[in-house]
Design a protein around this motif. Structure first.
Motif, mmCIF file in Angstrom:
data_model
loop_
_atom_site.group_PDB
_atom_site.id
_atom_site.type_symbol
_atom_site.label_atom_id
_atom_site.label_comp_id
_atom_site.label_asym_id
_atom_site.label_seq_id
_atom_site.Cartn_x
_atom_site.Cartn_y
_atom_site.Cartn_z
ATOM 1 N N ARG A 19 -2.345 -2.282 7.605
ATOM 2 C CA ARG A 19 -3.214 -2.286 6.772
ATOM 3 C C ARG A 19 -4.509 -3.071 6.935
ATOM 4 N N GLU A 28 -8.284 -1.310 6.687
ATOM 5 C CA GLU A 28 -9.097 -1.836 5.320
ATOM 6 C C GLU A 28 -10.127 -2.753 5.783
ATOM 7 N N ASP A 87 0.900 -1.067 0.093
ATOM 8 C CA ASP A 87 -0.179 0.090 -0.040
ATOM 9 C C ASP A 87 0.823 1.234 0.035
#
Ligand code: AVJ
Length: 322
Positions: free
Chosen positions: A223, A227, A34
């Motif tokens: 992450r 997410e 990312d």
């Protein structure tokens, strides 16, 4: 780098569910990249211990002419295709030399990330105003096949940076077989392989003293928090890297420092971690010449020439079709 296939793509959530439900647990390193992960990887490439980038850069700087000659003999037109181009810093050495020698080619970076392609194009347009550049966004094999159908010029395909190292040897074989199917008789493939060397040198590259590689691994938990609505506490996990000299594989793990439960909201599920339970995060396979020859042979290629850095740490291997 993206590991992709022509078949239906799993989502991030699918893969996290599968990996954390398995024994032993695993997560896929393809999700490292990312925005923060890409920044951390840039930092890794600048670490003194991370010799891979420096070795490949040395090959591209010192043997540019030999590389060019091995790509094309009669100055015929070709497409220089790059899989997962990244920031293009090594490729720019080739492009610069090729342009100065009036090579007739189009640079075709292929990437899953539209943003990465946009960034690269902007940079190359400024650096090389005369360069013909055509970006292709999508899955490597799908994109190559479509490209092959609408364009009959010779292809020289670059797969650099030891990205192949993130595949097991079996996955690597499948990858090259699929590539082979999207290539013609006179096309060439140029692959970067990290070579076997003193295990201590390899281990240091994946266990740096500044803890950047640790942060790179832990960032995947962050992450997942962001997410998928999870509550990983990164302090309760620690990075552990190992090198297995018989398998010639560096592997990294995140180790649960205590017995704990982690909730992932979007999976509507909780996961138990025993004290000192590992999550397998990444493989970085190292090669020797026999392995490279065997891999080429098994996937319908033949090694035409290997280029080495001065320490024989790394090779860029040029493959032709058999
Ligand atoms: C981008 C796959 C080549 O395996 O050496 C660097 C990724 N992981 N440090 C590698 C990575 C930890 C890197 N590749």
């Amino acid at each position: 780098m993206q590991i992709s296939s022509a078949t239906k793509q799993n989502t991030f959530a699918d893969d996290v569910l599968r990996g954390l439900s398995a024994t032993p647990k695993f997560l896929s390193s393809k999700y490292f990249y990312d925005d923060e992960g890409s920044r951390l990887f840039q930092q890794i490439m600048n670490l003194p211990e991370y010799y891979l980038t420096k070795a490949e850069f040395e090959i591209f700087s010192n043997q540019t002419g030999e590389i060019y000659e091995s790509f094309t003999k009669q100055n015929e037109t070709f497409n220089l295709i790059e899989l997962g181009a990244g920031d293009g810093s090594k490729t720019s050495l080739l492009v610069d030399y090729f342009l100065k020698h009036n090579a007739r080619f189009t640079y075709v970076p292929i990437d899953i990330s539209a943003e990465a392609l946009h960034f690269l194009t902007k940079k190359f347009k400024v650096q090389f105003p005369k360069l013909s550049i055509q970006t292709e966004q999508g899955d490597y094999f799908q994109t190559l096949k479509t490209f092959q159908r609408k364009n009959d010029k010779r292809k020289i395909v670059l797969f650099l940076g030891s990205n192949i190292g993130n595949f097991s040897q079996e996955q690597a074989c499948n990858f090259f077989c699929q590539l082979r199917a999207a290539m013609n008789e006179t096309d060439l493939l140029f692959v970067g392989f990290d070579l076997q060397k003193d295990p201590r040198t390899i281990l240091r590259a994946y266990d740096d003293s500044q803890g950047v590689t640790a942060a790179f691994n832990l960032n995947l938990l962050t992450r997942i928090n962001r997410e998928l609505g999870a509550n990983f506490n990164t302090q309760d996990f620690s990075h552990y890297a190992g090198y297995h000299p018989i398998e010639a594989a560096a592997r990294s793990f995140l180790i649960s420092r205590k017995s704990q439960t982690v909730r992932i909201e979007s999976l509507e599920k909780s996961f138990e971690f025993a004290a000192w339970e590992p999550i397998f995060m990444e493989i970085s396979q190292k090669y020797n010449l026999a392995m490279i020859n065997e891999l080429a042979d098994a996937s319908g290629f033949q090694v035409a020439k290997n280029f080495y850095d001065s320490r024989n740490f790394y090779t860029n291997s040029l493959w032709k079709i058999i």
